[in-house]
Design a protein around this motif. Structure first.
Motif, mmCIF file in Angstrom:
data_model
loop_
_atom_site.group_PDB
_atom_site.id
_atom_site.type_symbol
_atom_site.label_atom_id
_atom_site.label_comp_id
_atom_site.label_asym_id
_atom_site.label_seq_id
_atom_site.Cartn_x
_atom_site.Cartn_y
_atom_site.Cartn_z
ATOM 1 N N ALA A 1 0.810 -1.223 0.000
ATOM 2 C CA ALA A 1 0.000 0.000 0.000
ATOM 3 C C ALA A 1 0.840 1.268 0.000
ATOM 4 N N GLU A 2 2.075 1.192 0.508
ATOM 5 C CA GLU A 2 2.916 2.383 0.645
ATOM 6 C C GLU A 2 4.108 2.389 -0.309
ATOM 7 N N GLY A 3 4.219 1.366 -1.143
ATOM 8 C CA GLY A 3 5.369 1.292 -2.036
ATOM 9 C C GLY A 3 6.680 1.070 -1.320
ATOM 10 N N ASN A 4 6.659 0.316 -0.241
ATOM 11 C CA ASN A 4 7.863 0.116 0.563
ATOM 12 C C ASN A 4 8.892 -0.753 -0.146
ATOM 13 N N PRO A 5 10.185 -0.455 0.034
ATOM 14 C CA PRO A 5 11.220 -1.354 -0.485
ATOM 15 C C PRO A 5 11.075 -2.727 0.159
ATOM 16 N N GLY A 6 11.341 -3.756 -0.629
ATOM 17 C CA GLY A 6 11.142 -5.112 -0.139
ATOM 18 C C GLY A 6 9.788 -5.682 -0.482
ATOM 19 N N THR A 7 8.947 -4.862 -1.152
ATOM 20 C CA THR A 7 7.613 -5.339 -1.559
ATOM 21 C C THR A 7 7.386 -5.173 -3.058
ATOM 22 N N GLU A 8 8.382 -4.725 -3.799
ATOM 23 C CA GLU A 8 8.190 -4.265 -5.173
ATOM 24 C C GLU A 8 8.482 -5.345 -6.222
ATOM 25 N N VAL A 9 7.541 -5.511 -7.134
ATOM 26 C CA VAL A 9 7.736 -6.318 -8.339
ATOM 27 C C VAL A 9 7.539 -5.369 -9.516
ATOM 28 N N THR A 10 8.543 -5.223 -10.362
ATOM 29 C CA THR A 10 8.466 -4.261 -11.450
ATOM 30 C C THR A 10 8.511 -4.975 -12.792
ATOM 31 N N PHE A 11 7.949 -4.315 -13.807
ATOM 32 C CA PHE A 11 7.866 -4.929 -15.133
ATOM 33 C C PHE A 11 8.251 -3.939 -16.227
#
Length: 322
Positions: free
Chosen positions: A51-61
Motif C-alpha cells: 500500500a505504501e510502495g515500501n522497499p522489499g515489496t516491489e515487483v516491477t515490469f
C-alpha cells in the motif's frame, strides 16, 4: 555494512495491460509507479508493491510488446516469491487461482515453509510463501481490496531462486562480497537433484533470502517474456551505498558505477554465472514526486526526464489500465 534484504525484482512482460490486470485485479497488489524504462524511454516500466510502495515489496515490469518466450535454464533467476501471512492464506489463494484460471500447484514445503507455486499469464514462475509468524525482515502494508481479505493479502517479497550450473562462484560473491550467510538446505521438488541451498542477509527470514538451485543438466536460460531481468537488494542509506560502490571496485567486480534512478540510487553488476544483481537504496521512495494517495495514477517522470515529457509521451503506445 549489511544489506537489509530484497529490494525489488524486475521482470519482462509482453503486454502491460494484461500484466496490470493480473497483478492488481487477481493478486491485489498496488500499482505505485507508472513510469518509463529510463534506459529506453519508448517503453513503460510499471511498479507494483504494498500500500505504501515500501522497499522489499516491489515487483516491477518492463513492457516489451511482441517479446518472445523465456526458456528455462541456468544463469537464471528462476522463481520469485511473494509473502502472505499464513497457511490459511495459501488456501484462500489456491481457491482464488482456481476461480481465475491461474495455473498453480498444490501447497508444498520449501525451506520448512508452506508454499504455493503458480504462474502469471506471461509464464513467470512465482511462489506464495506463508510467514506463519516467522521472525525476520518485517512485512509490508496490505493494499486493501474488497475481494481480498486483509488477513490474506500479499505483504512483500519472499525468497528468489537462482538456478546455476555450478554454484560455488555465485556463493562466493553472495558470502564474501555481499555478506550473505548459509542458513540451511531443502530437497528439490523436481526430482533427484542436489538440495537447494539457502543464504540470508540482514535480519533474515523470507524477505532476505536467496535460494541456490544447482542444475548442471540444464542449458543456459534464454530471457524473454515472463523472465526475471534482475534482482535488487536493499541498501539502507546513501552513505552505505557509497561504501558498496567502493567495495565492488575493491573486489574488481565490473559494475555500472553509481546510477541515479531518482526513486532510489542503484549499482548493477553480474555475479560469475551472469545473473544481474542490483544494490538499491531504500530512499527517497515513490512518494517523492506523487502524493501517497494517488501514486501510480499518472505517468511519472524523474526530473532529468521531465523536459523530454512531450517527446517521450509521443513515442509511448497508448496504455489502457482499468
Amino acid at each position: 555494512m549489511n544489506l537489509l534484504g530484497l529490494h525489488h525484482v524486475s521482470i519482462l512482460t509482453g503486454k502491460a495491460e494484461r500484466n496490470y490486470k493480473f497483478y492488481t485485479k487477481i493478486l491485489g497488489m498496488r500499482l505505485v509507479k507508472k513510469t518509463v524504462n529510463q534506459d529506453d524511454t519508448s517503453s513503460y516500466h510499471l511498479f507494483y508493491a504494498d500500500a505504501e510502495g515500501n522497499p522489499g515489496t516491489e515487483v516491477t515490469f518492463f513492457d516489451i510488446p511482441n517479446l518472445g518466450s523465456s526458456y528455462r535454464g541456468t544463469s537464471d533467476i528462476s522463481t520469485v516469491s511473494l509473502r502472505v501471512p499464513n497457511t490459511d492464506s495459501l488456501l484462500f489463494w489456491k481457491e482464488r487461482f482456481k476461480q481465475a484460471g491461474v495455473q498453480h500447484d498444490e501447497i508444498e514445503k520449501r525451506a520448512n515453509r508452506d508454499t504455493l507455486a503458480f504462474k502469471d499469464f506471461d509464464g513467470t514462475r512465482l511462489i506464495l510463501v506463508a510467514d506463519n509468524g516467522e521472525e525476520g525482515v518485517r512485512p509490508g502494508v496490505p493494499w486493501v481490496r474488497e475481494d481480498i481479505p486483509t488477513e490474506h493479502a500479499i505483504i512483500g517479497l519472499g525468497p528468489v531462486t537462482l538456478t546455476v550450473g555450478i554454484a560455488e562462484p555465485t556463493i562466493g560473491v553472495l558470502t564474501e562480497v555481499m555478506g550473505f550467510r548459509y542458513v540451511g538446505a531443502y530437497p528439490s521438488l523436481e526430482g533427484d537433484f542436489p538440495e537447494i541451498l539457502v543464504y540470508a542477509t540482514g535480519e533474515g527470514g523470507s524477505g532476505a533470502e536467496v535460494h541456490i538451485e544447482r542444475r548442471p543438466d540444464l542449458p543456459k536460460a534464454r530471457l524473454g517474456r515472463g523472465g526475471v531481468h534482475h534482482v535488487a537488494f536493499r541498501v539502507p542509506n546513501e552513505e552505505e551505498y557509497n561504501q558498496w560502490a567502493q567495495r565492488l571496485k575493491d573486489y574488481r567486480l565490473p559494475n555500472s558505477g553509481k546510477v541515479e534512478r531518482y526513486y532510489f540510487k542503484a549499482l548493477y553488476f553480474r555475479e560469475p554465472n551472469g545473473i544481474l544483481f542490483e544494490l538499491s537504496t531504500d530512499k527517497p521512495g515513490f512518494a517523492t514526486d506523487e502524493p501517497m494517495e494517488t501514486m501510480g495514477q499518472k505517468l511519472a517522470l524523474p526530473p532529468f526526464l521531465e523536459p523530454q515529457r512531450k517527446e517521450i509521451e509521443e513515442k509511448l503506445r497508448p496504455l489502457n489500465l482499468n
